[in-house]
Design a protein around this motif. Structure first.
Motif, short mmCIF file in Angstrom:
data_model
loop_
_atom_site.label_atom_id
_atom_site.label_comp_id
_atom_site.label_asym_id
_atom_site.label_seq_id
_atom_site.Cartn_x
_atom_site.Cartn_y
_atom_site.Cartn_z
N ASP A 127 0.81 -1.23 0.00
CA ASP A 127 0.00 0.00 0.00
C ASP A 127 0.84 1.28 0.00
O ASP A 127 0.30 2.38 0.12
CB ASP A 127 -0.98 0.00 1.17
N ASN A 128 2.16 1.16 -0.19
CA ASN A 128 3.02 2.34 -0.27
C ASN A 128 3.12 2.77 -1.74
O ASN A 128 4.08 2.48 -2.44
CB ASN A 128 4.40 2.05 0.32
N LEU A 129 2.11 3.48 -2.20
CA LEU A 129 2.01 3.83 -3.61
C LEU A 129 3.10 4.79 -4.06
O LEU A 129 3.59 4.70 -5.19
CB LEU A 129 0.62 4.41 -3.90
N ALA A 130 3.51 5.71 -3.18
CA ALA A 130 4.57 6.66 -3.55
C ALA A 130 5.87 5.92 -3.84
O ALA A 130 6.54 6.19 -4.84
CB ALA A 130 4.76 7.69 -2.44
N GLU A 131 6.22 4.98 -2.99
CA GLU A 131 7.47 4.22 -3.20
C GLU A 131 7.35 3.33 -4.43
O GLU A 131 8.31 3.17 -5.18
CB GLU A 131 7.79 3.39 -1.96
N GLN A 132 6.18 2.78 -4.68
CA GLN A 132 6.00 1.97 -5.88
C GLN A 132 6.22 2.79 -7.14
O GLN A 132 6.80 2.31 -8.11
CB GLN A 132 4.60 1.35 -5.90
N ARG A 133 5.77 4.06 -7.13
CA ARG A 133 6.00 4.93 -8.29
C ARG A 133 7.49 5.17 -8.50
O ARG A 133 7.97 5.19 -9.64
CB ARG A 133 5.26 6.26 -8.12
N VAL A 134 8.23 5.33 -7.42
CA VAL A 134 9.68 5.54 -7.54
C VAL A 134 10.34 4.29 -8.11
O VAL A 134 11.15 4.38 -9.04
CB VAL A 134 10.30 5.90 -6.17
N ILE A 135 10.00 3.14 -7.58
CA ILE A 135 10.60 1.89 -8.04
C ILE A 135 10.27 1.62 -9.50
O ILE A 135 11.10 1.08 -10.25
CB ILE A 135 10.15 0.72 -7.14
N ALA A 136 9.09 2.01 -9.95
CA ALA A 136 8.65 1.72 -11.31
C ALA A 136 9.18 2.72 -12.35
O ALA A 136 8.92 2.55 -13.53
CB ALA A 136 7.13 1.69 -11.36
N GLN A 137 9.94 3.73 -11.93
CA GLN A 137 10.47 4.72 -12.87
C GLN A 137 11.42 4.05 -13.86
O GLN A 137 12.02 3.02 -13.56
CB GLN A 137 11.22 5.80 -12.09
N PRO A 138 11.58 4.66 -15.03
CA PRO A 138 12.53 4.10 -16.00
C PRO A 138 13.91 3.94 -15.39
O PRO A 138 14.38 4.81 -14.65
CB PRO A 138 12.55 5.14 -17.12
N ARG A 139 14.55 2.83 -15.69
CA ARG A 139 15.85 2.53 -15.11
C ARG A 139 16.61 1.60 -16.05
O ARG A 139 16.00 0.97 -16.91
CB ARG A 139 15.68 1.89 -13.74
N PRO A 140 17.90 1.50 -15.82
CA PRO A 140 18.69 0.63 -16.69
C PRO A 140 18.55 -0.85 -16.35
O PRO A 140 19.06 -1.68 -17.06
CB PRO A 140 20.12 1.10 -16.46
N VAL A 141 17.86 -1.18 -15.27
CA VAL A 141 17.70 -2.57 -14.87
C VAL A 141 16.24 -2.81 -14.53
O VAL A 141 15.52 -1.90 -14.14
CB VAL A 141 18.58 -2.92 -13.64
N PRO A 142 15.73 -4.03 -14.68
CA PRO A 142 14.33 -4.32 -14.38
C PRO A 142 14.01 -4.22 -12.90
O PRO A 142 14.87 -4.39 -12.06
CB PRO A 142 14.14 -5.75 -14.89
N ALA A 143 12.77 -3.94 -12.60
CA ALA A 143 12.30 -3.86 -11.22
C ALA A 143 11.09 -4.75 -11.06
O ALA A 143 10.35 -5.01 -12.01
CB ALA A 143 11.95 -2.42 -10.86
N VAL A 144 10.87 -5.20 -9.82
CA VAL A 144 9.72 -6.04 -9.50
C VAL A 144 8.99 -5.41 -8.33
O VAL A 144 9.60 -5.00 -7.35
CB VAL A 144 10.17 -7.48 -9.14
N VAL A 145 7.66 -5.29 -8.45
CA VAL A 145 6.82 -4.77 -7.37
C VAL A 145 5.77 -5.83 -7.08
O VAL A 145 5.03 -6.24 -7.98
CB VAL A 145 6.14 -3.44 -7.77
N GLY A 146 5.69 -6.27 -5.84
CA GLY A 146 4.70 -7.27 -5.46
C GLY A 146 4.82 -8.55 -6.25
O GLY A 146 3.82 -9.19 -6.54
N GLY A 147 6.03 -8.94 -6.63
CA GLY A 147 6.25 -10.18 -7.35
C GLY A 147 6.00 -10.08 -8.85
O GLY A 147 6.17 -11.04 -9.58
N GLN A 148 5.58 -8.89 -9.33
CA GLN A 148 5.31 -8.69 -10.75
C GLN A 148 6.28 -7.67 -11.32
O GLN A 148 6.63 -6.72 -10.64
CB GLN A 148 3.87 -8.19 -10.94
N PRO A 149 6.68 -7.82 -12.58
CA PRO A 149 7.53 -6.81 -13.20
C PRO A 149 6.86 -5.43 -13.13
O PRO A 149 5.67 -5.30 -13.42
CB PRO A 149 7.68 -7.28 -14.65
N ALA A 150 7.61 -4.42 -12.72
CA ALA A 150 7.05 -3.08 -12.54
C ALA A 150 6.62 -2.46 -13.86
O ALA A 150 5.79 -1.56 -13.88
CB ALA A 150 8.06 -2.18 -11.84
N ASP A 151 7.17 -2.91 -14.97
CA ASP A 151 6.86 -2.31 -16.26
C ASP A 151 5.54 -2.83 -16.84
O ASP A 151 5.12 -2.38 -17.89
CB ASP A 151 7.99 -2.60 -17.27
N GLN A 152 4.91 -3.79 -16.20
CA GLN A 152 3.68 -4.37 -16.75
C GLN A 152 2.47 -3.89 -15.99
O GLN A 152 2.50 -3.47 -14.91
CB GLN A 152 3.75 -5.89 -16.71
#
Length: 152
Positions: A127-152
Motif C-alpha cells: 500500500d506504499n504507492l509513492a514508493e511503488q511509483r519511484v521503483i517503477a520509474q525508467p531505469r537501466p535494470v528491471p524492477a519487480v513490485v509485489g512479485g510482478q515486473p514493474a513495467d507491466q
C-alpha cells in the motif's frame, strides 16, 4: 540553497536525525514504523564502521546543507553471488518532492560504480504507492513490485 540531492556518509551529529526517522512513529510514517528496537543500535554501528560496511550501509540524503533523510542497503545472498536490497527514509517535510526518486537513483549509481553487484532490488509495502511509483520509474535494470515486473 542548492537544488541537487546528494548522498554523503553519516556524521556523528546526524545520529539524532536517524534516530528520529527510525524511533519516532510520527516521523517514520506508516510504512517505516515497525516498533521500538535496540535504541542504541545506530550509535553502536556508527562507532564500529560509520554505518558503511561490506554487507550494507546507510548514507545521508542532503540538499545543500539541508538533511532530508537516509538511504540504506543490505546484502541478500543469491548463490553463487548476492545482490543489494535498498530502502529509504525521508523526513515528512521532504516527502512528495522528488527527493526520494533522486536519492534512489544516486544510491543505485553509487552501488553499481563501487561494488561488483549486478542487481539492486527495491522493495516496499503493497500500500506504499509513492514508493511503488519511484521503483517503477525508467531505469537501466528491471524492477519487480509485489512479485510482478514493474513495467507491466
Amino acid at each position: 540553497m542548492e537544488d541537487v540531492v546528494a548522498l554523503r556518509p553519516v556524521a556523528e551529529e546526524d545520529l539524532p536525525l536517524l534516530e528520529r526517522l527510525t524511533q519516532d512513529p510520527a516521523v517514520a510514517g506508516e510504512h517505516a514504523w515497525s516498533g521500538w528496537r535496540n535504541l542504541l543500535r545506530l550509535r553502536q554501528e556508527w562507532a564500529e564502521d560509520r554505518l558503511v560496511g561490506d554487507d550494507g550501509g546507510v548514507l545521508l540524503i542532503v540538499r545543500g546543507d539541508e538533511r532530508l533523510g537516509f538511504v540504506s542497503w543490505f546484502q541478500v545472498d543469491f548463490p553463487p553471488s548476492y545482490y543489494w536490497s535498498m530502502g529509504i527514509a525521508l523526513l515528512p517535510e521532504a516527502r512528495g518532492k522528488g527527493y526520494g526518486t533522486e536519492a534512489h537513483r544516486a544510491l543505485a549509481r553509487y552501488l553499481f560504480a563501487h561494488t561488483t553487484v549486478h542487481r539492486i532490488e527495491g522493495i516496499t509495502e503493497a500500500d506504499n504507492l509513492a514508493e511503488q511509483r519511484v521503483i517503477a520509474q525508467p531505469r537501466p535494470v528491471p524492477a519487480v513490485v509485489g512479485g510482478q515486473p514493474a513495467d507491466q
